[in-house]
Design a protein around this motif. Sequence first.
Motif, PDB file in Angstrom:
ATOM      1  N   VAL A 567      19.713  24.321  35.207  1.00  0.00           N
ATOM      2  CA  VAL A 567      20.754  23.553  34.531  1.00  0.00           C
ATOM      3  C   VAL A 567      21.911  24.487  34.207  1.00  0.00           C
ATOM      4  CG1 VAL A 567      19.308  21.701  33.621  1.00  0.00           C
ATOM      5  CG2 VAL A 567      19.449  23.847  32.361  1.00  0.00           C
ATOM      6  N   LEU A 568      23.101  23.931  34.154  1.00  0.00           N
ATOM      7  CA  LEU A 568      24.298  24.740  33.969  1.00  0.00           C
ATOM      8  C   LEU A 568      25.378  23.911  33.278  1.00  0.00           C
ATOM      9  CD1 LEU A 568      26.352  24.764  37.239  1.00  0.00           C
ATOM     10  CD2 LEU A 568      24.023  23.930  37.316  1.00  0.00           C
ATOM     11  N   PRO A 569      26.367  24.676  32.693  1.00  0.00           N
ATOM     12  CA  PRO A 569      26.648  26.105  32.764  1.00  0.00           C
ATOM     13  C   PRO A 569      25.862  26.909  31.734  1.00  0.00           C
ATOM     14  CG  PRO A 569      28.378  25.050  31.527  1.00  0.00           C
ATOM     15  CD  PRO A 569      27.450  23.953  31.980  1.00  0.00           C
ATOM     16  N   ASP A 570      26.100  28.223  31.744  1.00  0.00           N
ATOM     17  CA  ASP A 570      25.468  29.104  30.765  1.00  0.00           C
ATOM     18  C   ASP A 570      26.372  29.336  29.557  1.00  0.00           C
ATOM     19  OD1 ASP A 570      23.135  29.636  32.461  1.00  0.00           O
ATOM     20  OD2 ASP A 570      24.555  30.737  33.717  1.00  0.00           O
ATOM     21  N   VAL A 571      27.652  29.509  29.820  1.00  0.00           N
ATOM     22  CA  VAL A 571      28.659  29.691  28.763  1.00  0.00           C
ATOM     23  C   VAL A 571      29.911  28.950  29.195  1.00  0.00           C
ATOM     24  CG1 VAL A 571      27.787  31.919  27.931  1.00  0.00           C
ATOM     25  CG2 VAL A 571      29.405  31.856  29.851  1.00  0.00           C
ATOM     26  N   ALA A 572      30.919  28.899  28.351  1.00  0.00           N
ATOM     27  CA  ALA A 572      32.166  28.200  28.693  1.00  0.00           C
ATOM     28  C   ALA A 572      33.338  28.807  27.933  1.00  0.00           C
ATOM     29  CB  ALA A 572      32.049  26.708  28.383  1.00  0.00           C
ATOM     30  N   PHE A 573      34.495  28.791  28.585  1.00  0.00           N
ATOM     31  CA  PHE A 573      35.723  29.301  27.966  1.00  0.00           C
ATOM     32  C   PHE A 573      36.876  28.367  28.336  1.00  0.00           C
ATOM     33  CE2 PHE A 573      32.868  32.876  28.265  1.00  0.00           C
ATOM     34  CZ  PHE A 573      33.075  33.566  27.077  1.00  0.00           C
ATOM     35  N   ASP A 574      38.039  28.660  27.810  1.00  0.00           N
ATOM     36  CA  ASP A 574      39.212  27.797  27.988  1.00  0.00           C
ATOM     37  C   ASP A 574      39.457  27.491  29.470  1.00  0.00           C
ATOM     38  OD1 ASP A 574      41.502  26.364  27.402  1.00  0.00           O
ATOM     39  OD2 ASP A 574      42.779  28.147  27.424  1.00  0.00           O
ATOM     40  N   ALA A 575      39.698  26.202  29.759  1.00  0.00           N
ATOM     41  CA  ALA A 575      39.982  25.784  31.125  1.00  0.00           C
ATOM     42  C   ALA A 575      41.060  24.716  31.212  1.00  0.00           C
ATOM     43  CB  ALA A 575      38.707  25.259  31.796  1.00  0.00           C
TER      44      ALA A 575
END
Length: 682
Positions: A567-575
């Motif tokens: 399963v994903l994502p692992d982390v997230a940042f501004d997009a």
Amino acid sequence: MEPTRIMSRRYKFFSGSLAGVPLHPIFVGISELLVQTIHFGNRKFLRAFELAALSLGVAVTMIPLPARATTNWVSTRTQAFLLSNAPASAGPDAARRYSLNSLSIPALTDTNVTPLELSQPLHITVALKHRNVDQLDRFLRDLNQPGSASYHRYLTPAEFRARFSPTDAQVAAVVAHLKANGFRNVSVSENNMLIFADGNANNVQSAFQTSIKRFNYNGKPVYGNDLSAFVPPSLGSIVDSVLGLQNAVVPHSMLQRFAPEAVIEPNSIEKNTTDASQLVGHQPTDFAKIYDASSLPAATNTTVGIITWGDMTKTIADLNTFTQNAHLPEVNTAVVEDGSGTPVHDTDPTDTDPTEWALDSQVIIGTSGGVKELIFYPAMSGDSYNRVTAATLTAAFNKAVIDNKATIINVSLGTDEDATYSEGALAADDAVFKQAVAQGQIFSVASGDAGAYVGSHTPQGAQGYIGTSDGTSVTTMIDLSKYSVAYPASSPYVVAVGGTMLSTTGTMRWAGETVWNDGADYADRGRNGELVDNAVRIWATGGGVSAYEAAPSWQTAALGSSVTKRVLPDVAFDAARSTGAYIIVNGQKTKSPIGGTSLASPIFVGGWARLESAKNNSLSLPTPAFYENLPGNTALYHDVTSGNNGYDGYGFTAKPGWDMVTGFGSLDFAKISAAIPSWRAQ
């Protein structure tokens, strides 16, 4: 007489004339198919011949010819890309209709499917299998397990080759098979995992007992194999897949280009903002402060890589302009090609917009504060249409691993997971990523910009297709409950990075994040922005469940036994584009911010490069540690709890803790750095 000799003499006879008298094109086409029979076998001939007869509008008589005995050949992971829809009971006069071997198995419509000319040049990559696979998997598990004798004892490329790569004798056997079937320019990667060769459709047919068809797809002339690829029994334990047999579904960059004011139906989720915060664009250097990386030293002890394609001259010039404007040191750059094909040039129809690579490089440098070296690894052209294919993208991944200079490598690219699996590229790339993990390298991969619908394509090939619009509302044309994810983000051997919409106080103080989902917009536009059809897509972060990759043990342990697939994502940042980055493209600052998970992954790469420099480049793939140490410890990350990545109530929704749209959310790099010593002590 040997089949290859038959083919050689045949081609002189059926080249379009007989004793100097031109032949009618119909007979030239039929002659091509008759010779395929001599070399290829009756079953495959019947399939191709009936199609050609119907396409040409002629009546023919089937002539039984002797088939080459290939019943004991062994299948590879490369399945048929074109699937016949004709029922088994259909007679020889039934029209053949095809579907693509990708998500939803979309049927081909309004296009002729005909045999590819036997002389059509093809560039292939033969991916080989690891040796001692069980030992390799055990080594990778122990490599990131504190207390293990193998903990952080990374291998050199030479050590990996000696323990796990195919032997020289195994490679020689495959090379001999390729040359015996007419392939030329045969070369082998330094780690013995990939073999590159140039040939034509005739060579592919004889070497792998498959056939190649040509057709139009997404407005482009393309080809694909309509039979699986096979190899002789002696090569069955060596060859894993044959890449380069289709060029219809190819890699895409993860870059958000649409204008927010043109959105047909904006996402209705309330943004995570307050009266004191705002949604504004940012300079690439802002992200280091926003995500608490600026208190760490610059990443000047760490080499970073970027997987790209095309000419990097403009990208490097724009990077130098950016560093001058930002008062950062000039970056030591290099361009390292894998040598398996020809460089993609400016007429490439896939994507030669330099914005992608400008975004990657400038955000990495802006967030990292500078690196030891920034290396671009361009994927080569994989076909006569100058497209990057799975065959050449795998080679670019592999070159970065063989080079073994970059500690962390950014990948702002992705493809349909289903098509990648059926082609055999998924397994081939996983093999490359396994070696990267064994060597202490990290691949950071953008999770995609098509929300939960990565495998759904518009008529022009854009991902995230949901339907059509009359300009005021959207008519849904797909099953909104059928989700898909992008590859290589779904690989368990990479860090998958999702996207958020960032709110800040001012421009450099974190104030909140929401799942990035900008809603629905027209998807297919011409070079000047004009609409070419009424297809609509969504712009949102990728995330969900892999259909093929097994969940790694560290993910199941953290999320529960019900998690059996990656399963994903692992982390997230501004997009989000509205909160994205202003960058330099072709010497000029962009008028509006650039977004997409092509922004999110470089933010992670730049921040993590600082940690690697501080830890003497010893961290390797961090995801096992994330899933073991982040649950319940929200002080180390910004938990994103609102938003979804679907349309009309569908898709995956954020929740407290880890979720399938933002993973653990965005990291506080300084706090992660301080916590890592205690992770190692466990």
